[in-house]
Motif scaffolding. Structure first.
Motif, PDB file in Angstrom:
ATOM      1  N   HIS A  52      26.453 -61.038 -22.622  1.00 56.56           N
ATOM      2  CA  HIS A  52      25.944 -61.067 -23.996  1.00 56.56           C
ATOM      3  C   HIS A  52      24.928 -62.190 -24.155  1.00 56.56           C
ATOM      4  N   GLN A  53      23.934 -61.949 -24.981  1.00 58.16           N
ATOM      5  CA  GLN A  53      23.007 -63.008 -25.329  1.00 58.16           C
ATOM      6  C   GLN A  53      23.754 -64.124 -26.053  1.00 58.16           C
ATOM      7  N   ASP A  54      23.319 -65.361 -25.834  1.00 61.27           N
ATOM      8  CA  ASP A  54      23.972 -66.482 -26.512  1.00 61.27           C
ATOM      9  C   ASP A  54      23.941 -66.301 -28.023  1.00 61.27           C
ATOM     10  N   TRP A  55      22.825 -65.816 -28.536  1.00 60.05           N
ATOM     11  CA  TRP A  55      22.726 -65.552 -29.982  1.00 60.05           C
ATOM     12  C   TRP A  55      21.610 -64.545 -30.237  1.00 60.05           C
ATOM     13  N   GLN A  56      20.376 -64.994 -30.267  1.00 63.14           N
ATOM     14  CA  GLN A  56      19.257 -64.120 -30.599  1.00 63.14           C
ATOM     15  C   GLN A  56      18.759 -63.388 -29.356  1.00 63.14           C
ATOM     16  N   GLY A 183      28.642 -72.944 -27.465  1.00 65.80           N
ATOM     17  CA  GLY A 183      27.927 -71.745 -27.884  1.00 65.80           C
ATOM     18  C   GLY A 183      26.951 -71.951 -29.019  1.00 65.80           C
ATOM     19  N   THR A 184      26.828 -73.197 -29.517  1.00 68.17           N
ATOM     20  CA  THR A 184      25.932 -73.410 -30.658  1.00 68.17           C
ATOM     21  C   THR A 184      24.559 -73.902 -30.244  1.00 68.17           C
ATOM     22  N   GLU A 185      24.368 -74.188 -28.950  1.00 65.60           N
ATOM     23  CA  GLU A 185      23.122 -74.809 -28.510  1.00 65.60           C
ATOM     24  C   GLU A 185      21.893 -73.977 -28.905  1.00 65.60           C
ATOM     25  N   ARG A 186      21.963 -72.660 -28.694  1.00 67.96           N
ATOM     26  CA  ARG A 186      20.821 -71.791 -28.993  1.00 67.96           C
ATOM     27  C   ARG A 186      21.053 -70.940 -30.235  1.00 67.96           C
ATOM     28  N   HIS A 195      19.151 -68.837 -42.086  1.00 66.70           N
ATOM     29  CA  HIS A 195      20.158 -68.069 -42.836  1.00 66.70           C
ATOM     30  C   HIS A 195      21.075 -67.297 -41.893  1.00 66.70           C
ATOM     31  N   TRP A 196      20.629 -67.101 -40.641  1.00 66.31           N
ATOM     32  CA  TRP A 196      21.415 -66.333 -39.666  1.00 66.31           C
ATOM     33  C   TRP A 196      21.906 -67.208 -38.512  1.00 66.31           C
ATOM     34  N   SER A 197      22.052 -68.512 -38.771  1.00 66.02           N
ATOM     35  CA  SER A 197      22.585 -69.421 -37.757  1.00 66.02           C
ATOM     36  C   SER A 197      24.089 -69.236 -37.610  1.00 66.02           C
ATOM     37  N   ILE A 198      24.609 -69.617 -36.475  1.00 65.66           N
ATOM     38  CA  ILE A 198      26.031 -69.470 -36.191  1.00 65.66           C
ATOM     39  C   ILE A 198      26.880 -70.364 -37.101  1.00 65.66           C
ATOM     40  N   GLY A 225      32.930 -67.119 -30.984  1.00 66.10           N
ATOM     41  CA  GLY A 225      31.675 -66.474 -30.603  1.00 66.10           C
ATOM     42  C   GLY A 225      30.728 -66.226 -31.750  1.00 66.10           C
ATOM     43  N   GLY A 226      31.161 -66.558 -32.959  1.00 67.45           N
ATOM     44  CA  GLY A 226      30.318 -66.336 -34.130  1.00 67.45           C
ATOM     45  C   GLY A 226      30.419 -64.943 -34.714  1.00 67.45           C
TER      46      GLY A 226
END
Length: 404
Positions: A52-56, A183-186, A195-198, A225-226
């Protein structure tokens, strides 16, 4: 969206579903582990597509859940047309949809609780719970015309965007509270995209209120994992897109080639739209704002742009299966996939509950030479996958299919 007759079973849908479920049950074929053990090799090059992508962003692995949910929607027009043929009333179909929703949510909570000690874990972020939360609404919308379904998709995605935008941007205190968390680094986005941050978005705030209304072993603060409960709302748009697609394939008088081309073209258009929404460089605001994004593609909170982008990829993949199966007639080629696709819930539950036990017994009963050190991560996961496939094949031969 309210057909009274159904065509023969859409084998390409079963094959596509089987492909997605086998991909899920493969646990990434051990590629992530191989990349970690052998940096600088081909394994490391292909690793991003099996995690999975870290976030975006988006990877092949991220497409498993939206594909499955899209196909849940696709199956609805076929399923309820068949029920109408058998004389089932609207009330009967509504009761079936509601009971299925409740059962899926219960199964989702059970899976979330399986490693807990003496208490229920009320978490609703796994795929079964997410489908369950949206399924009854999916049924209600698909009883209407396609215009209402399309309008519902647009309103859901626009409304969910408004919900996030109207939640305050994270303050310095909010960011300090999650600073250093795994998991918050990126996952902390800049500017409007913040507005879409973890952990600091509107859906995360909802969970900190809602989940603490339920019995908890300790107060809920963050999902590691958010992932959020409210993901089911934009995911409902994904399922409704599947329902529109299923109705189109079932009712359209166009040729199979024309249907396939339509799926592919719409898929490309959605892919372009999702990419444009996620674009990180906006020339008209200057290079100093190159990290700003209009509407980021984030699977973990199912942003509307993710629903659009992933929907495009799913339609493209579906068009390929439709071409291979329905147009080129390569039904024998996809038989191993169909075996799994017709028992998708079974393989999901077995993988979630029994994968570790299966692997333990493979090592117990097979000689050590069957697990050479270099290939161990790949052999372990492929071995479990093969056992799960054999179970699905046996159930297929017995004509035993789990239907919720």
């Amino acid at each position: 969206m309210n057909p009274t007759t159904t065509n023969q079973r859409l084998l390409s849908l079963d094959a596509f579903r089987g492909f997605i479920m086998l991909l899920m049950a493969s646990s990434g074929f051990g590629i992530v582990q191989m990349a970690s053990a052998h940096p600088g090799t081909l394994w490391e090059f292909i690793k991003p597509q099996f995690a999975h992508q870290d976030w975006q962003g988006c990877s092949l692995w991220d497409l498993i859940q939206p594909s499955f949910m899209f196909m849940v929607g696709m199956a609805v027009p076929f399923s309820y047309a068949k029920r109408r043929e058998h004389g089932q009333s609207y009330i009967g179909m509504a009761w079936h949809a509601l009971s299925r929703s409740i059962l899926l949510v219960a199964l989702g909570v059970m899976l979330a609780t399986r490693s807990a000690d003496k208490h229920t874990v009320f978490a609703f972020t796994n795929v079964l719970a997410q489908i369950g939360l949206g399924y009854f609404f999916l049924f209600l919308f698909t009883r209407m015309g396609w215009e209402y379904v399309l309008s519902a998709i647009i309103l859901i995605l626009a409304g969910y965007t408004w919900f996030f935008v109207n939640h305050p941007l994270p303050s310095a205190q909010d960011l300090a509270a999650i600073s250093g968390m795994k998991g918050t680094e990126r996952a902390v986005l800049q500017g409007f995209a913040g507005h879409w941050s973890i952990h600091t978005n509107a859906a995360a705030a909802f969970d900190r209120w809602f989940l603490n209304l339920l019995p908890q072993a300790q107060p809920f603060q963050y999902n590691a994992g958010g992932y959020q409960t409210l993901n089911f709302i934009p995911a409902l748009a994904t399922m409704l897109g599947g329902a529109l697609t299923g109705s189109f394939l079932m009712r359209s008088t166009k040729s199979d080639k024309s249907k396939c081309a339509t799926l592919f073209i719409i898929g490309i258009l959605l892919l372009v739209l999702g990419t444009v929404l996620d674009v990180r460089v906006l020339p008209f605001v200057g290079p100093q704002l190159d990290q700003y994004t209009l509407l980021p593609v984030v699977k973990r909170i199912w942003t509307p742009s993710w629903a659009v982008l992933s929907g495009g990829w799913v339609l493209i993949l579906l068009s390929i299966f439709y071409l291979v199966v329905e147009i080129l007639g390569m039904r024998r080629l996809v038989f191993p996939l169909v075996v799994v696709g017709m028992n998708s819930i079974i393989i999901y539950l077995l993988h979630s509950l029994c994968a570790g036990w299966i692997l333990e017994n493979l090592h117990k009963h097979l000689p050590e030479t069957a697990f050479p050190a270099y290939w161990a991560p790949v052999i372990d996961r492929c071995g479990v996958l093969f056992v799960l496939w054999l179970i699905c094949w046996w159930l297929y031969k017995q004509k035993a299919f789990l239907k919720l």
